[in-house]
Design an enzyme around this catalytic site. Sequence first.
Site, PDB file in Angstrom:
ATOM      1  N   LYS A   3       0.842  -1.207   0.000  1.00 42.31           N
ATOM      2  CA  LYS A   3       0.000   0.000   0.000  1.00 42.31           C
ATOM      3  C   LYS A   3       0.869   1.245   0.000  1.00 42.31           C
ATOM      4  O   LYS A   3       0.647   2.176  -0.769  1.00 42.31           O
ATOM      5  CB  LYS A   3      -0.909   0.025   1.230  1.00 42.31           C
ATOM      6  CG  LYS A   3      -2.125  -0.864   1.104  1.00 42.31           C
ATOM      7  CD  LYS A   3      -2.840  -0.983   2.436  1.00 42.31           C
ATOM      8  CE  LYS A   3      -3.906  -2.079   2.349  1.00 42.31           C
ATOM      9  NZ  LYS A   3      -4.348  -2.552   3.652  1.00 42.31           N
ATOM     10  N   GLN A  54      -5.342  -1.295   9.530  1.00 42.51           N
ATOM     11  CA  GLN A  54      -5.257  -2.649   8.982  1.00 42.51           C
ATOM     12  C   GLN A  54      -5.946  -3.652   9.909  1.00 42.51           C
ATOM     13  O   GLN A  54      -5.697  -3.676  11.117  1.00 42.51           O
ATOM     14  CB  GLN A  54      -3.775  -3.015   8.786  1.00 42.51           C
ATOM     15  CG  GLN A  54      -3.529  -4.346   8.133  1.00 42.51           C
ATOM     16  CD  GLN A  54      -3.894  -4.405   6.661  1.00 42.51           C
ATOM     17  OE1 GLN A  54      -3.940  -3.383   5.973  1.00 42.51           O
ATOM     18  NE2 GLN A  54      -4.189  -5.582   6.176  1.00 42.51           N
ATOM     19  N   ASP A  85     -11.628   2.890   3.712  1.00 39.91           N
ATOM     20  CA  ASP A  85     -12.070   1.486   3.658  1.00 39.91           C
ATOM     21  C   ASP A  85     -13.583   1.393   3.474  1.00 39.91           C
ATOM     22  O   ASP A  85     -14.092   0.330   3.111  1.00 39.91           O
ATOM     23  CB  ASP A  85     -11.721   0.781   4.979  1.00 39.91           C
ATOM     24  CG  ASP A  85     -10.448  -0.046   4.904  1.00 39.91           C
ATOM     25  OD1 ASP A  85     -10.157  -0.573   3.819  1.00 39.91           O
ATOM     26  OD2 ASP A  85      -9.786  -0.163   5.943  1.00 39.91           O
TER      27      ASP A  85
HETATM   28  N1  GUN Z   1      -7.031  -6.554   5.883  1.00 39.43           N
HETATM   29  C1  GUN Z   1      -7.118  -7.252   4.726  1.00 39.43           C
HETATM   30  N2  GUN Z   1      -7.731  -6.509   3.776  1.00 39.43           N
HETATM   31  C2  GUN Z   1      -8.030  -5.318   4.348  1.00 39.43           C
HETATM   32  C3  GUN Z   1      -8.650  -4.130   3.866  1.00 39.43           C
HETATM   33  O1  GUN Z   1      -9.080  -4.016   2.717  1.00 39.43           O
HETATM   34  N3  GUN Z   1      -8.770  -3.123   4.770  1.00 39.43           N
HETATM   35  C4  GUN Z   1      -8.320  -3.226   6.044  1.00 39.43           C
HETATM   36  N4  GUN Z   1      -8.494  -2.174   6.848  1.00 39.43           N
HETATM   37  N5  GUN Z   1      -7.743  -4.313   6.526  1.00 39.43           N
HETATM   38  C5  GUN Z   1      -7.597  -5.348   5.665  1.00 39.43           C
END
Ligand code: GUN
Length: 300
Positions: free
Chosen positions: A54, A98, A121
């Site tokens: 990311k 996350q 998100d």
């Molecule tokens: N963990 C795995 N995929 C995601 C996601 O798309 N967003 C978040 N916040 N955590 C994740």
Amino acid sequence: MSAKIIDGKAFSAEVRARVGEQVARLKAAHGITPGLAVVLVGEDPASQVYVRNKGKQTVEAGMESFEHKLDADTSEAALLDLVARLNADPAVHGILVQLPLPGHMNADAVINAIDPAKDVDGFHISNVGLLATGQKAMVPCTPLGCLMMLRDQHGDLSGMNAVVVGRSNIVGKPMAQLLLRDSCTVTIAHSRTREIETVCRQADILVAAVGRPEMVTGDWIRPGATVIDVGINRVPAPEKGEGKHRLVGDVHFESASQVAGAITPVPGGVGPMTIACLLANTLTACCRANGLPEPEGLTA
Ligand code: GUN
């Protein structure tokens, strides 16, 4: 028949390039740089990989990346304090905490502490409600990526029969909302659905997001349907050597690709779209925060 393979790697690169162009224009015209803060608590190896990717792709798109790594035993109060500081920071337009969080934390409380306007998100309860009522929301990244792929395949989705297999808050439910908003006839199927194969065979669009390796087989698919496979499952692959694994989706690719009209592979399908949509959402949040028009072709 052999299905067209939808190349998520190539399509996500296009989306990221589009984000990059619009970020460059935003900087040139207004002197604004979108900023994304990612918070990682603990040392889950898969999460570390996600967060690294990311950060890298955020910078490549010309945005600011702010990474906050906290120890696994950080208190929920300390995490909420960080979220409050990020909410107040004008250089931060998007916040992602996350998941999964360590067991001693209440993930709902943390997610709902994020400013909904910065919730890239789309997990905050306000954004869930805005999406469900057809208002301007931040939309979860994976379903947004699936929607972009479907629009790219079909243009107008109006009137199509869509079946979403899986009812998670992160994928299944928002996916169904997005398809409904695009005027599909939507069914959500799940582990308790009766005659699930028959239900799936009605679908012009079949989205599989159940987390069960290769559950959807070719005989569940209507000939010519578009199949979007959200699953990423690690399964043993003794043929590759002892202790080896391979990645498979929720769809049995070999049989499904004989029947479907178009299908996403795993890996290389939906997966790469998620981060591309995270970048798109960060740009969208930045434009909204500054009262500027929405970015083109990057929103639901
Ligand atoms: N963990 C795995 N995929 C995601 C996601 O798309 N967003 C978040 N916040 N955590 C994740």
